[in-house]
Design a protein around this motif. Structure first.
Motif, PDB file in Angstrom:
ATOM      1  N   LEU A 105       0.884  -1.159   0.000  1.00 29.27           N
ATOM      2  CA  LEU A 105       0.000   0.000   0.000  1.00 29.27           C
ATOM      3  C   LEU A 105       0.925   1.212   0.000  1.00 29.27           C
ATOM      4  N   VAL A 106       0.875   1.992  -1.061  1.00 27.12           N
ATOM      5  CA  VAL A 106       1.792   3.107  -1.236  1.00 27.12           C
ATOM      6  C   VAL A 106       0.996   4.396  -1.115  1.00 27.12           C
ATOM      7  N   GLU A 107       1.425   5.243  -0.177  1.00 27.04           N
ATOM      8  CA  GLU A 107       0.671   6.475   0.059  1.00 27.04           C
ATOM      9  C   GLU A 107       1.594   7.685   0.021  1.00 27.04           C
ATOM     10  N   LEU A 108       1.133   8.702  -0.680  1.00 28.97           N
ATOM     11  CA  LEU A 108       1.828   9.981  -0.729  1.00 28.97           C
ATOM     12  C   LEU A 108       1.628  10.666   0.617  1.00 28.97           C
ATOM     13  N   ALA A 109       2.728  10.851   1.359  1.00 28.11           N
ATOM     14  CA  ALA A 109       2.643  11.403   2.708  1.00 28.11           C
ATOM     15  C   ALA A 109       2.927  12.896   2.741  1.00 28.11           C
ATOM     16  N   ALA A 110       3.746  13.395   1.798  1.00 28.62           N
ATOM     17  CA  ALA A 110       4.107  14.816   1.812  1.00 28.62           C
ATOM     18  C   ALA A 110       4.577  15.247   0.430  1.00 28.62           C
ATOM     19  N   VAL A 111       4.381  16.521   0.163  1.00 28.74           N
ATOM     20  CA  VAL A 111       4.913  17.160  -1.046  1.00 28.74           C
ATOM     21  C   VAL A 111       5.745  18.330  -0.552  1.00 28.74           C
ATOM     22  N   GLU A 112       7.057  18.294  -0.854  1.00 29.44           N
ATOM     23  CA  GLU A 112       7.961  19.300  -0.309  1.00 29.44           C
ATOM     24  C   GLU A 112       8.920  19.805  -1.374  1.00 29.44           C
ATOM     25  N   GLU A 113       9.608  20.877  -1.033  1.00 35.00           N
ATOM     26  CA  GLU A 113      10.666  21.396  -1.889  1.00 35.00           C
ATOM     27  C   GLU A 113      11.862  20.444  -1.811  1.00 35.00           C
ATOM     28  N   PRO A 114      12.623  20.311  -2.903  1.00 36.58           N
ATOM     29  CA  PRO A 114      13.812  19.455  -2.841  1.00 36.58           C
ATOM     30  C   PRO A 114      14.861  20.027  -1.894  1.00 36.58           C
ATOM     31  N   GLU A 115      15.583  19.135  -1.240  1.00 38.54           N
ATOM     32  CA  GLU A 115      16.652  19.562  -0.343  1.00 38.54           C
ATOM     33  C   GLU A 115      17.924  19.770  -1.155  1.00 38.54           C
ATOM     34  N   ALA A 116      18.642  20.838  -0.877  1.00 38.57           N
ATOM     35  CA  ALA A 116      19.883  21.123  -1.589  1.00 38.57           C
ATOM     36  C   ALA A 116      20.877  19.993  -1.372  1.00 38.57           C
ATOM     37  N   GLY A 117      21.467  19.512  -2.445  1.00 38.11           N
ATOM     38  CA  GLY A 117      22.479  18.466  -2.380  1.00 38.11           C
ATOM     39  C   GLY A 117      21.940  17.050  -2.286  1.00 38.11           C
ATOM     40  N   ALA A 118      20.635  16.882  -2.144  1.00 35.22           N
ATOM     41  CA  ALA A 118      20.050  15.542  -2.042  1.00 35.22           C
ATOM     42  C   ALA A 118      19.911  14.934  -3.431  1.00 35.22           C
ATOM     43  N   THR A 119      20.042  13.618  -3.509  1.00 35.37           N
ATOM     44  CA  THR A 119      19.791  12.911  -4.766  1.00 35.37           C
ATOM     45  C   THR A 119      18.534  12.077  -4.604  1.00 35.37           C
ATOM     46  N   TYR A 120      17.783  11.981  -5.674  1.00 38.88           N
ATOM     47  CA  TYR A 120      16.495  11.285  -5.634  1.00 38.88           C
ATOM     48  C   TYR A 120      16.458  10.239  -6.736  1.00 38.88           C
ATOM     49  N   PRO A 121      15.776   9.128  -6.509  1.00 40.59           N
ATOM     50  CA  PRO A 121      15.027   8.765  -5.314  1.00 40.59           C
ATOM     51  C   PRO A 121      15.953   8.487  -4.130  1.00 40.59           C
ATOM     52  N   ASP A 122      15.373   8.643  -2.949  1.00 42.08           N
ATOM     53  CA  ASP A 122      16.142   8.503  -1.720  1.00 42.08           C
ATOM     54  C   ASP A 122      15.326   7.706  -0.705  1.00 42.08           C
ATOM     55  N   LEU A 123      15.958   6.691  -0.123  1.00 40.36           N
ATOM     56  CA  LEU A 123      15.323   5.937   0.957  1.00 40.36           C
ATOM     57  C   LEU A 123      15.504   6.741   2.230  1.00 40.36           C
ATOM     58  N   LEU A 124      14.403   7.244   2.781  1.00 35.78           N
ATOM     59  CA  LEU A 124      14.451   8.117   3.947  1.00 35.78           C
ATOM     60  C   LEU A 124      14.420   7.348   5.261  1.00 35.78           C
ATOM     61  N   PHE A 125      13.630   6.271   5.289  1.00 32.81           N
ATOM     62  CA  PHE A 125      13.444   5.543   6.542  1.00 32.81           C
ATOM     63  C   PHE A 125      13.047   4.114   6.221  1.00 32.81           C
ATOM     64  N   SER A 126      13.519   3.192   7.033  1.00 31.17           N
ATOM     65  CA  SER A 126      13.217   1.782   6.858  1.00 31.17           C
ATOM     66  C   SER A 126      12.771   1.215   8.192  1.00 31.17           C
ATOM     67  N   HIS A 127      11.633   0.535   8.204  1.00 31.35           N
ATOM     68  CA  HIS A 127      11.122  -0.073   9.438  1.00 31.35           C
ATOM     69  C   HIS A 127      10.698  -1.505   9.145  1.00 31.35           C
ATOM     70  N   GLY A 128      11.172  -2.425   9.960  1.00 36.49           N
ATOM     71  CA  GLY A 128      10.767  -3.820   9.853  1.00 36.49           C
ATOM     72  C   GLY A 128      11.565  -4.594   8.824  1.00 36.49           C
TER      73      GLY A 128
END
Length: 178
Positions: A105-128
């Protein structure tokens, strides 16, 4: 803009990954990000499915064109994320490996401005931890009367097309036909 998604394995235990990806990336890019985030080898077929707010599956968006006329069916690479998902439509279902049916189940949680220096796609958090095998699925009919449309007054004798003697004589079958 950057879309931040939570991809949740449809299982009893909490297993999810938070992924940030550009809003103009394709569903194929999101597929690849999910495959990488969960550690799959990426060798299996997958599809996304549009859904309503209650996760009721709607239209399939496959990896490959499986239609009768090539080019007629739109596939993952034809859709940008911002075409399908936004603050009003935040949910989509992802199925990886149609033999094992890993369902997310894939849900859009936030829409934000890109962070300077970040590369995308990016794994932000992993649980389980991903289980060794895909969770079992129980498929249910939409209503309790699913089988009622197939029920009638037939019994086993009605299903015996040979009248009980297992003979092919009435059907013009010759035993030594060749």
């Amino acid at each position: 803009m950057i879309y931040k998604f939570r991809a949740i394995l449809d299982a009893e235990e909490d297993v999810f990954r938070d992924i940030a990806i550009q809003d103009d990336a394709t569903l194929e890019d999101l597929h690849n990000a999910i495959v990488n985030a969960f550690g799959f080898d990426g060798m299996e077929i997958a599809s996304f499915y549009t859904c309503d707010d209650l996760w009721n599956q709607e239209d399939e968006i496959p990896m490959f064109d499986t239609g009768d006329v090539m080019g007629e069916q739109k596939v993952m690479s034809d859709y940008s994320l911002n075409e399908l998902l936004n603050e009003d439509q935040t949910k989509i279902i992802y199925v990886y490996d149609f033999i094992n049916m890993w369902t997310f189940l894939v849900e859009l949680a936030a829409v934000e401005e890109p962070e300077a220096g970040a590369t995308y796609p990016d794994l932000l958090f992993s649980h389980g931890e991903l289980p060794a095998a895909a969770p079992e699925k129980e498929f249910e009919a939409e209503n309790d009367d699913f089988y009622s449309e197939f029920e009638d007054d037939l019994d086993e004798d009605d299903l015996d097309m040979f009248g009980g003697d297992d003979s092919f004589e009435d059907y013009g079958f010759e035993e030594n036909w060749n």
